[in-house]
Design an enzyme around this catalytic site. Structure first.
Site, PDB file in Angstrom:
ATOM      1  N   GLY A 145      19.194   4.381   3.619  1.00 32.65           N
ATOM      2  CA  GLY A 145      19.940   4.231   4.868  1.00 32.65           C
ATOM      3  C   GLY A 145      19.614   5.323   5.851  1.00 32.65           C
ATOM      4  O   GLY A 145      20.414   5.629   6.739  1.00 32.65           O
ATOM      5  N   GLY A 146      18.426   5.909   5.694  1.00 32.18           N
ATOM      6  CA  GLY A 146      18.067   7.037   6.534  1.00 32.18           C
ATOM      7  C   GLY A 146      19.047   8.168   6.308  1.00 32.18           C
ATOM      8  O   GLY A 146      19.563   8.374   5.208  1.00 32.18           O
ATOM      9  N   SER A 231      13.531   4.873   0.548  1.00 32.18           N
ATOM     10  CA  SER A 231      13.666   4.874   2.004  1.00 32.18           C
ATOM     11  C   SER A 231      14.267   6.196   2.456  1.00 32.18           C
ATOM     12  O   SER A 231      13.689   7.246   2.242  1.00 32.18           O
ATOM     13  CB  SER A 231      14.480   3.664   2.459  1.00 32.18           C
ATOM     14  OG  SER A 231      14.363   3.460   3.840  1.00 32.18           O
TER      15      SER A 231
END
Length: 556
Positions: A145-146, A231
């Site tokens: 989710g960054g 991510s």
């Protein structure tokens, strides 16, 4: 770079598609509630007090375990000790964020319905045993989710039970501050805000300190800790590799689809982070004299002010959304005294020299992720004629189309020509740069992989989308089996191998596993990469020319 607004979509907190697993999860919760007070064998003693979990399928489980506390924008603090036994049988809250960025609902992204709070310094533990004297590897999962959104338990396939049982390892997943709570830079407005721009990273350090001080109680080895994430989680892994306060708290690192410029590979400069803060205060009607009022303003109002500030800063300073190329800026750590060097600038930080790294991407990543997230009908590549394929290649790649088609065929001779339309360059090129720079240190080894297994969702158009490898890593195919449309047997087989790779790497720093070809560390000369698929294989420099064509001008 509102780049991670889209990257954050993969965390999708609430899903409705995997109803059978959700129902099963509720039944498990009822069994836990009925059993927890009868089983004192699950009581563990931490430095702050006793906690009680539950046993599921032979794995001791502790959910929502507090590891720190903090005031808004302040560094995390150690917890005060408590009396009695704290029940840790349900997931804790997760840190406040904009749930509006989450729109998709599917079985792939199904997860428990959790609540948000600014007080969510908690973690989850899965272990085969308590206090048995064994020194098990510890694997710490950092969610994606960054640096904007997500949580440690947003998806059912983040569950650590299967991986813990498969590998006789201790699994920990962590919640930490995000977005404005973790990264708003108020350092220009007083010494107490000195580290507000990196509060989220300080939380991760605090969680690793808690693990160091407590994990032996859970059968883990504090001297053999691996951090791994996908991510945004992979970006956090790279960031921690350059964070002095984290030195010695972990010993190996795995970054899955997480190498992004200005988001973990490199950090934001002070001129950017302070401008976002300045505009935020203006939007709230605050200034240097009454800045402390920001600690009392409701989160939603501050969030609205920061979103406007991010957009204006992006326009002023020329930041672009990595996916769309439009003006955009998103949350990220800051380069300052707390993180004094770029994690992966033109070289790796010196402190990462002796940390083995496993790093890779998925073959189609964000090229097919929109298909997974979209409710619209997607054109099926398998219906395209040769003429249509050539036309679409020209539309996408222009005068490079023919050369790209040839290089794709060289790199992936077993794949259809049409798949060249969907091969990822966005994350692959940056990961290739990151891998090369790590190898250049001539220190601990770096191992490179590409996950290329074709997920059959959306009539085969999902392919190896962003997040597709996670259930394989956690050996949690049972959580998504309903989406695999007959490919479950293949998925289980590959998941057994991939999860063992992650386990072996965590245990020894060497990922080689039974049933896979011999895997050598990457260097610029051999260009070794493992391609995970039904028939996994080792290749050498197989896609470098392809990446040069797909990303002309990018120096990897």
């Amino acid at each position: 770079m509102k780049k991670m607004l889209l990257v954050a979509l993969f965390l999708l907190q609430v899903g409705t598609g995997n109803l059978s697993f959700a129902a099963e999860n509720k039944n498990i919760s009822k069994k836990i509630e009925n059993n927890v007070n009868q089983n004192n064998n699950t009581i563990a003693t931490t430095e702050n007090g006793k906690i009680q979990g539950f046993i599921q399928d032979g794995i001791y489980t502790y959910l929502g375990v507090p590891y720190a506390t903090s005031e808004r924008f302040m560094p995390p603090k150690k917890l005060e000790k408590w009396n009695g036994v704290k029940q840790t049988v349900n997931f804790g809250t997760y840190f406040s964020q904009d749930k509006g960025v989450v729109s998709a609902r599917s079985a792939w992204f199904a997860g428990p319905d959790l609540k948000m709070s600014e007080n969510s310094h908690n973690l989850n533990i899965w272990t085969p045993a308590l206090r048995d004297g064994k020194k098990r590897p510890v694997m710490v999962w950092l969610h994606g989710g960054g640096f904007r959104s997500g949580s440690s338990a947003e998806n059912y396939f983040y569950d650590g039970k299967n991986l813990s049982k498969t590998g006789d390892v201790v699994i920990v997943s962590v919640n930490h501050r995000l977005n404005l709570l973790g990264f708003l830079d108020l350092s220009a407005y007083g010494e107490k805000y000195k580290n507000s721009a990196n509060a989220g990273i300080m939380d991760l350090v605090a969680s690793l300190e808690w693990i160091r001080d407590n994990i032996e109680e859970f059968g883990g080895d504090p001297n053999n800790v691996t951090i791994f994430g996908e991510s945004g989680g992979g970006a956090k892994v790279l960031t921690l590799m350059a964070t002095p306060a984290a030195k010695g708290l972990f010993h190996k690192a795995i970054s899955e689809s997480g190498a992004v410029e200005e988001m973990g590979m490199t950090l934001l400069p002070e001129k950017t982070t302070r401008r976002v803060a300045e505009l935020t205060l203006e939007n709230l009607g605050l200034n240097a004299k009454n800045v402390d009022e920001i600690q009392k303003i409701p989160y939603e109002k501050v969030m609205e002010a920061t979103e406007k500030a991010l957009a204006k800063t992006a326009e002023e300073q020329g930041y672009k959304n990595v996916l769309t190329g439009q003006p955009g800026l998103d949350w990220a750590p800051k380069l300052d005294s707390y993180i004094p060097v770029e994690p992966v600038g033109e070289k790796y930080s010196e402190q990462s020299r002796e940390i083995p790294l496993l790093i890779g991407t998925n073959l189609t990543e964000w090229e097919t992720m929109p298909f997974v997230l979209s409710n619209n009908k997607v054109e099926n590549k398998n219906t395209f004629t040769n003429a249509e394929i050539k036309k679409k290649m020209r539309e996408k790649y222009g005068d490079r189309a023919e050369a790209i088609a040839k290089e794709f065929k060289k790199a992936y001779p077993e794949r259809k020509a049409v798949d060249a339309l969907y091969v990822d360059a966005l994350l692959r090129k940056q990961t290739l740069k990151t891998t090369r720079l790590k190898a250049d240190q001539n220190g601990a080894p770096v191992y490179s992989y590409i996950f290329a297994w074709d997920n059959p969702m959306i009539d085969g158009m999902a392919m190896s989308f962003h997040t597709a490898e996670i259930p394989f890593v956690f050996n949690n195919i049972d959580k998504v089996e309903g989406t695999l449309k007959g490919r479950g047997k293949d998925a289980y087989k590959l998941a057994g191998k991939i999860s063992q790779v992650w386990i072996n790497f965590a245990r020894t720093g060497n990922p080689n596993a039974e049933g896979l070809p011999k895997w050598e560390p990457y260097n610029r000369k051999n260009g070794t990469v493992m391609i995970f698929n039904d028939k996994s294989e080792i290749k050498h420099k197989h896609d470098e020319e392809l990446m040069r064509l797909l990303a002309p001008g990018y120096n990897f």
